[in-house]
Design an enzyme around this catalytic site. Sequence first.
Site, PDB file in Angstrom:
ATOM      1  N   ARG A 278       6.457  66.770  22.304  1.00 13.43           N
ATOM      2  CA  ARG A 278       7.112  66.916  21.000  1.00 13.43           C
ATOM      3  C   ARG A 278       6.198  67.498  19.926  1.00 13.43           C
ATOM      4  O   ARG A 278       6.647  68.152  19.003  1.00 13.43           O
ATOM      5  CB  ARG A 278       7.654  65.556  20.548  1.00 13.43           C
ATOM      6  CG  ARG A 278       9.023  65.260  21.134  1.00 13.43           C
ATOM      7  CD  ARG A 278       9.577  64.011  20.540  1.00 13.43           C
ATOM      8  NE  ARG A 278       8.798  62.871  20.974  1.00 13.43           N
ATOM      9  CZ  ARG A 278       9.321  61.710  21.364  1.00 13.43           C
ATOM     10  NH1 ARG A 278      10.618  61.532  21.371  1.00 13.43           N
ATOM     11  NH2 ARG A 278       8.561  60.708  21.753  1.00 13.43           N
TER      12      ARG A 278
ATOM     13  N   HIS B 110      -0.921  57.379  43.207  1.00 16.91           N
ATOM     14  CA  HIS B 110      -2.294  57.907  43.291  1.00 16.91           C
ATOM     15  C   HIS B 110      -3.157  57.131  44.277  1.00 16.91           C
ATOM     16  O   HIS B 110      -4.178  57.632  44.741  1.00 16.91           O
ATOM     17  CB  HIS B 110      -2.943  57.985  41.906  1.00 16.91           C
ATOM     18  CG  HIS B 110      -3.364  56.662  41.358  1.00 16.91           C
ATOM     19  ND1 HIS B 110      -2.537  55.890  40.588  1.00 16.91           N
ATOM     20  CD2 HIS B 110      -4.520  55.976  41.486  1.00 16.91           C
ATOM     21  CE1 HIS B 110      -3.178  54.784  40.254  1.00 16.91           C
ATOM     22  NE2 HIS B 110      -4.383  54.807  40.782  1.00 16.91           N
TER      23      HIS B 110
ATOM     24  N   GLU C 247      -9.069  43.301  39.759  1.00 13.75           N
ATOM     25  CA  GLU C 247      -9.665  43.998  38.616  1.00 13.75           C
ATOM     26  C   GLU C 247     -10.402  42.981  37.767  1.00 13.75           C
ATOM     27  O   GLU C 247      -9.902  41.861  37.575  1.00 13.75           O
ATOM     28  CB  GLU C 247      -8.589  44.651  37.762  1.00 13.75           C
ATOM     29  CG  GLU C 247      -7.949  45.853  38.405  1.00 13.75           C
ATOM     30  CD  GLU C 247      -6.880  46.435  37.498  1.00 13.75           C
ATOM     31  OE1 GLU C 247      -7.247  47.186  36.586  1.00 13.75           O
ATOM     32  OE2 GLU C 247      -5.709  46.114  37.698  1.00 13.75           O
TER      33      GLU C 247
ATOM     34  N   ASP D 227       3.623  46.184  39.059  1.00 13.06           N
ATOM     35  CA  ASP D 227       2.622  47.197  38.731  1.00 13.06           C
ATOM     36  C   ASP D 227       1.788  47.598  39.945  1.00 13.06           C
ATOM     37  O   ASP D 227       1.347  48.745  40.044  1.00 13.06           O
ATOM     38  CB  ASP D 227       1.697  46.652  37.631  1.00 13.06           C
ATOM     39  CG  ASP D 227       0.881  47.751  36.973  1.00 13.06           C
ATOM     40  OD1 ASP D 227       1.469  48.798  36.666  1.00 13.06           O
ATOM     41  OD2 ASP D 227      -0.334  47.565  36.779  1.00 13.06           O
TER      42      ASP D 227
ATOM     43  N   HIS E 272       1.664  50.587  45.015  1.00 17.28           N
ATOM     44  CA  HIS E 272       0.385  50.894  45.661  1.00 17.28           C
ATOM     45  C   HIS E 272       0.124  50.052  46.911  1.00 17.28           C
ATOM     46  O   HIS E 272      -0.172  50.568  47.979  1.00 17.28           O
ATOM     47  CB  HIS E 272      -0.785  50.657  44.706  1.00 17.28           C
ATOM     48  CG  HIS E 272      -0.692  51.392  43.418  1.00 17.28           C
ATOM     49  ND1 HIS E 272      -0.284  52.686  43.339  1.00 17.28           N
ATOM     50  CD2 HIS E 272      -0.968  51.003  42.145  1.00 17.28           C
ATOM     51  CE1 HIS E 272      -0.311  53.074  42.070  1.00 17.28           C
ATOM     52  NE2 HIS E 272      -0.717  52.068  41.332  1.00 17.28           N
TER      53      HIS E 272
END
Lengths: 517, 337
Positions: free
Chosen positions: A67, A203, A241, A260, A265
């Site tokens: 935008r 990914h 993590e 998530d 994943h």
Amino acid sequence: MSVLVQPLTEPNPLQDSLRFARRVPPCAIVIFGASGDLSKRKLLPSLYRLFYERRISQNFAVIGSSRTPMSDEQFRERMKESVSKFLEDAPFDEDIWKSFAQCLFYVAGDLSEEDSYERLRTKLDAVEKSHQTAGNVLFYLSTQPSYYAEAIKKLGAHQLQKGNGWRRVIIEKPFGHDLESARLLNEEIHQVLDENDVYRIDHYLGKETVQNILAFRFGNGIFEPLWNRRYVDNVQITAAESIGVEGRGGYYQEAGALRDMIQNHLSQVMATVAMEPPTIFDAANVRDERAKLLRAVRVVKPDDVSKYAVAGQYGPANVGGQNLLGFRQEPSVTSDAQTDTYAAVTFFIDNWRWADVPFYIRTGKRMPKRVTDIAIQFNAPPLGLFSQETKGGLREARPNLLVLRIQPEEGISLRFLSKSPGSGMRVRPVSMDFNYGSSFGERTPTAYETLLVDAMAGDATLYTRQDMVDASWQIVQPILDVWGNSKFDFPNYAAGTWGPKASDEMLARQGHVWRVP
Amino acid sequence: MSTTIIFPAQPEQILKGLSKLWTSLGEEEKQQGKPTVLRACAMTLIVATDEADAGFAASQTISELMHEHPARGIVLAVSKEAENDLQARVLAQCWKPFGKAQQICCEQIEITAKPGSWQNAAPTLAGLTAADLPVIFWCRHHGALKKDAIETDKAGLDAIAKLATKLIIDTSGMETAEGMDLLTKWQSEGKLVADLEWTRLTPWREPIAHIFDNPARENTIKAFHTLEIEHIEEKPPMQALYLAGWLSAPYKAKVQFRRAAGFGRGIQRVSFRSDAEAIEFERTSAECVTLWSTNGRERKYSFGEASVTALMTEELAVAGFDQAFTGALERARELAA
């Protein structure tokens, strides 16, 4: 790993596959959401790096769209800042940047406005001529997920989904927020695009060490015979993590660890570890096997969710002299948030190879360290000849453990018992290590570099297909439903620990313990 | 960490030295109470140097190569200063990858030979190669590579070549015909061969090849009938012959060489023409090659004189038969003739 799916019309006699990077056809890449974080931190640095290493075609162009009103020149300036800042393990070269910048263009526009797509078409026509991109276009949806369906619908309405060359669309995660929304999104996409032209990015699958699982399993003859219920006691997949939500509290409160990480994943990693060998190493066959595996995962009944799944949320703690906030104290998080910052699930795969072998998957934030690995725990030998020397619990009773380390110390290690030097038959576990970094010291491409090249080359092996997404939502949906209707007594683990006690109890019921990665 | 001189340089003695070396590294681990050293080996790399190569830091180069190609490195150096006919010492090349706690260590053996003893080195080397792994022989013994080399040097070279899976030389300092003859001879004996002068061409070859990747391009390589290569040296250097051989091999384009001023050494400009289009690659600075095309394209590529470590790093990654090189060598011989 990479497979050229669409051979170019005439072979180039000058190609040298021993030394040159893989061939990628000419194309234009349109990035929707070009002023966003992902573009700045990952996409543009990856494209620059590919350009620098001559891994993409000379006939290529990037058209950024978002935008924010900007000229081509302003877009180039902004991207230059980002690329020089976020380029990983690689030099920034001013001369090369100048050449790269000539391939960058910008179209300002709102995804909901019809005019934006007409301006995009004009720009695409122009770069097709100026940069000889052969009419090939790769659209990258790096926008908020709520725009995916609309953007694709409008691409179709403006006939941008077809042209002189191929048209493909990369879609970032999350792909839906539950099974129903994922199916609806798929339906909307398929009204415009063929499944073959849809590249859902995960990914994790682009990580070198995840790809190496396939090489390890199917490139060697000695492991597959052991890769089944006769020899494997259990499998543990850990993605921990050490950081918290790092300013993404608002987003994370809605998502949670199960959505998530596990739905996408880690379920894909599980599929890679447990799938059957494909008959041919190509996108269709590899993805068929992954999908087949995910469909074989037992869907837990609502009554059994508390037995096979554990939710956790971190509370405040002092770690190494530093006071860490609990999740509910993080900015943008409500004080009674019921979000799972930790999730652990026991999956069973109901097929001939894996029946009754538990696959334990856990992921969490604010754990003692950042680590992702897969541990295959083999059965104990049938006769405990040295059992008097291996007292002290379950780990010693089952000495053979194969660990596939995804990050940070990428590699593979195998634990086995060995005789300690000296008289008497004393044994102790030792570890045989393969360290990815020491054997292949060269810089490994980032996951985004790998996946972008694959999409340009038409190789969807590392992208998830509709049936894979559907299957992975199916296995987590009952857990999400039950958790959505539960009120947890959070927080239930302190920051800097390996998760709630209930998670240990879940494994203990099967006679297992979590390993300490 | 290294041992004292081992003489006579018998394989058993040298291997014992290596074993002691690893034991002492293990002691270090024991004291620290955690694994600190990781042993890595993917090949045996033999580097032979002669007196003319005295300035070359073979050990240092091997230690740099280890980062990407862990190997048992063996340096065979000919030196008049050697105290004994053949003597050895062993050492470990260790480095700690960035951010890692563990050191990675590779073994290195340095063998020094008196000039007359070079031909006796092969039996020692035969006992020192790492089991079941490829043996790469990088010969920098320029005297032995010459056509008129003395018989003992020739015999030594042949004996070591027999041990090798792959032979690597650098013809940049040799007579072009001499280099090509040697490579062709080894190829005919079934050896994998490589020339670092060819490896230097990758930064030229890759962007040139990319031009013809586009299936939409009107002028395919078939249409380019004239090829011109400019070089610094008086006579076309080996790399110019290779590039011409590689580019003209598929369609036998007409080739012209020309001397020109420029940067560094070797090729400065490559241009090829069809009836409808001309394409030029030119070294426009010491660090840059620019592509020009009559259809309006211009693009810059990073280009630096590759270090010998970088060249070897690329070459050690090529494990199999190099078809492009073989084709280029064959055509280069025709062009040189």
